[in-house]
Design a protein around this motif. Structure first.
Motif, short mmCIF file in Angstrom:
data_model
loop_
_atom_site.label_atom_id
_atom_site.label_comp_id
_atom_site.label_asym_id
_atom_site.label_seq_id
_atom_site.Cartn_x
_atom_site.Cartn_y
_atom_site.Cartn_z
N UNK A 93 -0.81 7.74 -4.94
CA UNK A 93 -1.32 8.91 -5.65
C UNK A 93 -2.57 9.33 -4.89
N UNK A 94 -2.43 10.36 -4.08
CA UNK A 94 -3.48 10.77 -3.13
C UNK A 94 -3.91 9.59 -2.26
N UNK A 95 -5.16 9.14 -2.40
CA UNK A 95 -5.62 8.05 -1.54
C UNK A 95 -5.52 6.70 -2.21
N UNK A 96 -4.96 6.69 -3.42
CA UNK A 96 -4.81 5.44 -4.16
C UNK A 96 -3.43 4.85 -3.88
N UNK A 97 -3.42 3.80 -3.05
CA UNK A 97 -2.13 3.24 -2.62
C UNK A 97 -1.98 1.82 -3.14
N UNK A 98 -0.84 1.53 -3.78
CA UNK A 98 -0.57 0.18 -4.29
C UNK A 98 0.79 -0.28 -3.79
N UNK A 99 0.79 -1.49 -3.26
CA UNK A 99 2.04 -2.08 -2.78
C UNK A 99 2.48 -3.16 -3.76
N UNK A 100 3.71 -3.04 -4.27
CA UNK A 100 4.27 -4.01 -5.21
C UNK A 100 5.32 -4.84 -4.49
N UNK A 101 5.07 -6.15 -4.43
CA UNK A 101 6.03 -7.06 -3.79
C UNK A 101 6.42 -8.12 -4.82
N UNK A 102 7.53 -8.81 -4.61
CA UNK A 102 7.95 -9.79 -5.61
C UNK A 102 6.89 -10.85 -5.90
N UNK A 103 6.10 -11.24 -4.89
CA UNK A 103 5.14 -12.33 -5.10
C UNK A 103 3.70 -11.86 -5.23
N UNK A 104 3.43 -10.61 -4.95
CA UNK A 104 2.05 -10.13 -5.12
C UNK A 104 1.98 -8.61 -5.21
N UNK A 105 0.91 -8.17 -5.85
CA UNK A 105 0.64 -6.74 -5.89
C UNK A 105 -0.63 -6.50 -5.09
N UNK A 106 -0.60 -5.59 -4.16
CA UNK A 106 -1.79 -5.28 -3.37
C UNK A 106 -2.27 -3.87 -3.70
N UNK A 107 -3.27 -3.76 -4.59
CA UNK A 107 -3.78 -2.44 -4.94
C UNK A 107 -4.88 -2.01 -3.97
N UNK A 108 -5.35 -0.81 -4.11
CA UNK A 108 -6.49 -0.29 -3.34
C UNK A 108 -6.34 -0.40 -1.84
N UNK A 109 -5.15 -0.18 -1.34
CA UNK A 109 -5.01 -0.14 0.11
C UNK A 109 -5.66 1.16 0.57
#
Lengths: 335, 205
Positions: A93-109
């Protein structure tokens, strides 16, 4: 008589041949032409609405992803999902990037560190790339059913790989992009197998809350690091290769050892990125194995001031080595 | 009580492992296997294939060589046999449907196992280090820990730049531990025909 005729014939054929070859011949773009091209392509991937399916080739693996990109009066909303294997999702969402993976979530990329958001792989300030790459027009090639224009990014020094980008001439949307080493071997490659550029795409149609729901139980495992590598009392950063800026730093908890927290720094020149991991040395710290030369990933490591410093990236050997050398512990003479 | 014979035996074994057999047939199969050493070997082979696909520790280093010999000895199936072989009254509808999907359970078992094995051992790799890896498959705890940390580093490097893929078993074969490095150097100097040995995995001898 016959001989001279034949020679003239031969010259004619050569001239004709050169004329035919002309459009295919690689031609370096002038600075202004390169700037215009970069802006056009960077804008199209952000400000167009499109959906599509692309393949991602990396380390001998091939993965398929579906992407939907919305640009409306609120800005950018984007969803990409893995089509095979375990569920993976990236929401932007604009510059707010979140990666969802089965073992971890990486927000604020950070947008600056994220260089693999095909087709938005060009950085926010695309013109800066011209400090480190020159652009060469490679003619056209058929990709995903269209005649795409091929542009090669040739590095100006030994610290980065070359890139090739294929663009749809009608929409300026990137349809294929790849990174190649000095021998021309592919390191990674994104290719649309199917795409549609749309006049309008409804944000609601992405159904973001629903798709995120399947990761409800996944652990979010990152925290902003307090330590500033380039302005810390403990570390000195000097001599990083030209164009590579420190773009993000986070604390990461490693999966295997519960207590081991490492600090993860990312350097990027806009296209290539390199990770630096700072791990506090424990008494029984295992030695990292070396990477095989067949793998395109490069690493370098050293131990200094009770830390293990590891540099990893899909960049030439010289880059990881120089970044590693650029990090030195400050001498604490006062204490 | 009935007898199960010939080629259908292996199909029954596969069905048994998959839990597709009813109790009566399974009992009959069990009793016959008890009496016959060859059938016991067949049974353990079928289990080994399953283990290979799950990367089980019980798999010996020369499994593939043995398996290749067995595969070469298997008759080549020109056309799928009619379901008649399995037309036993005890087989339910579900089982016979399963039967039609598997022309030869052993052959399909074999094909999957080869693919599975390639994935484990590093697909089509002619790298001496990968081959050297087979001669010393046991890593120390410290080596495993180092390897796990490196895998995490590589994945974090990918993910921080927006990459969604992760390195898996195939890529892990690309790591070299100091011991393997020495072994690979030794192999280079003694020029072991590594490439031809690796080829044998994918092709029938």
């Amino acid at each position: 008589m016959i001989a001279s005729f034949a020679r003239r014939d031969w010259t004619l054929i050569l001239c004709l041949g050169l004329c035919i070859m002309q459009p295919v011949q690689a031609e370096t773009l002038s600075k202004s032409a390169a700037e215009k091209w970069l802006l056009r392509v960077a804008t199209a991937s952000e400000k167009r609405n499109y959906t599509g399916v692309y393949t991602y080739q990396y380390a001998g693996q091939l993965e398929n992803y579906r992407i939907a990109h919305v640009y409306d009066n609120k800005g950018v909303a984007e969803k990409r999902e893995a089509l095979d294997g375990p569920p993976k999702l990236l929401i932007r969402l604009d510059d707010n990037i979140t990666l969802y993976l089965p073992d971890k979530i990486m927000p604020n990329l950070t947008r600056k560190s994220v260089t693999k958001l095909f087709p938005s792989i060009l950085p926010e300030k695309p013109l800066d790339l011209l400090d480190n790459y020159r652009l060469q027009n490679m003619g056209t090639e058929r990709i995903a059913g269209i005649e795409a224009q091929q542009m090669q990014f040739i590095p100006l020094d030994k610290f980065r790989h070359s890139y090739r980008l294929w663009v749809d001439p009608r929409s300026d949307l990137l349809v294929k992009a790849g990174m190649y080493d000095a021998k021309g071997l592919m390191i990674e490659q994104f290719t649309f197998t199917q795409f549609s550029v749309l006049d309008k795409l409804d944000r609601q149609s992405l159904a973001l809350p629903n798709v995120v729901q399947q990761f409800a139980k996944t652990k979010t495992q990152t925290a902003k690091a307090q330590l500033l590598l380039n302005a810390s009392d403990d570390w000195e950063l000097k001599g990083v290769p030209e164009g590579f800026d420190l773009v993000s730093q986070n604390k990461r908890v490693l999966k295997g050892k519960k207590d081991q927290t490492v600090t993860h720094f990312v350097f990027s020149d806009g296209l290539s990125s390199v990770s630096v991991f700072l791990a506090p040395l424990s008494e029984d710290q295992a030695v990292l194995p070396r990477l095989n030369q067949r793998s395109q990933t490069r690493m370098a490591e050293k131990r200094a001031a009770e830390f293990e410093i590891t540099v990893i990236g899909d960049v030439p050997e010289a880059t990881v080595t120089q970044i590693l050398n650029s990090i030195t512990p400050r001498k604490k003479s006062q204490k | 009580m009935y007898r199960i014979e010939g080629d259908s035996m292996n199909e029954y074994f596969s069905a048994w492992i998959d839990g597709e057999l009813d109790k009566e047939t399974a009992d009959a199969l069990y009793q016959q296997t008890q009496l016959d050493v060859t059938k016991q070997q067949d049974w353990s082979m079928c289990h080994l294939i399953g283990d290979a696909m799950r990367d089980h520790e019980s798999l010996s280093a020369d499994f593939m060589t043995k398996f290749n010999q067995r595969l070469a000895a298997e008759p080549i199936l020109i056309a799928p046999q009619a379901a008649a072989v399995l037309n036993h009254a005890a087989l339910s509808k579900r089982q016979s449907r399963w039967k039609t999907y598997t022309a030869s359970a052993m052959a399909s078992c074999a094909a999957v196992a080869v693919v599975g094995w390639l994935a484990i051992s590093g697909a089509a790799s002619t790298n001496p280090a990968v081959l050297a890896n087979k001669t010393q498959p046991i890593l120390s705890v410290a080596q495993k820990e180092g390897q796990a940390r490196l895998v995490e580093y590589i994945n974090l490097n990918q993910h921080s730049s927006g990459g969604m893929g992760s390195v898996d078993g195939v890529v892990q074969a690309n790591f070299i531990t100091p011991a393997q490095e020495q072994a690979s150097l030794a192999e280079k100097t003694t020029s072991v025909p590594a490439a031809s040995a690796q080829l044998a995995i994918g092709e029938q001898p």
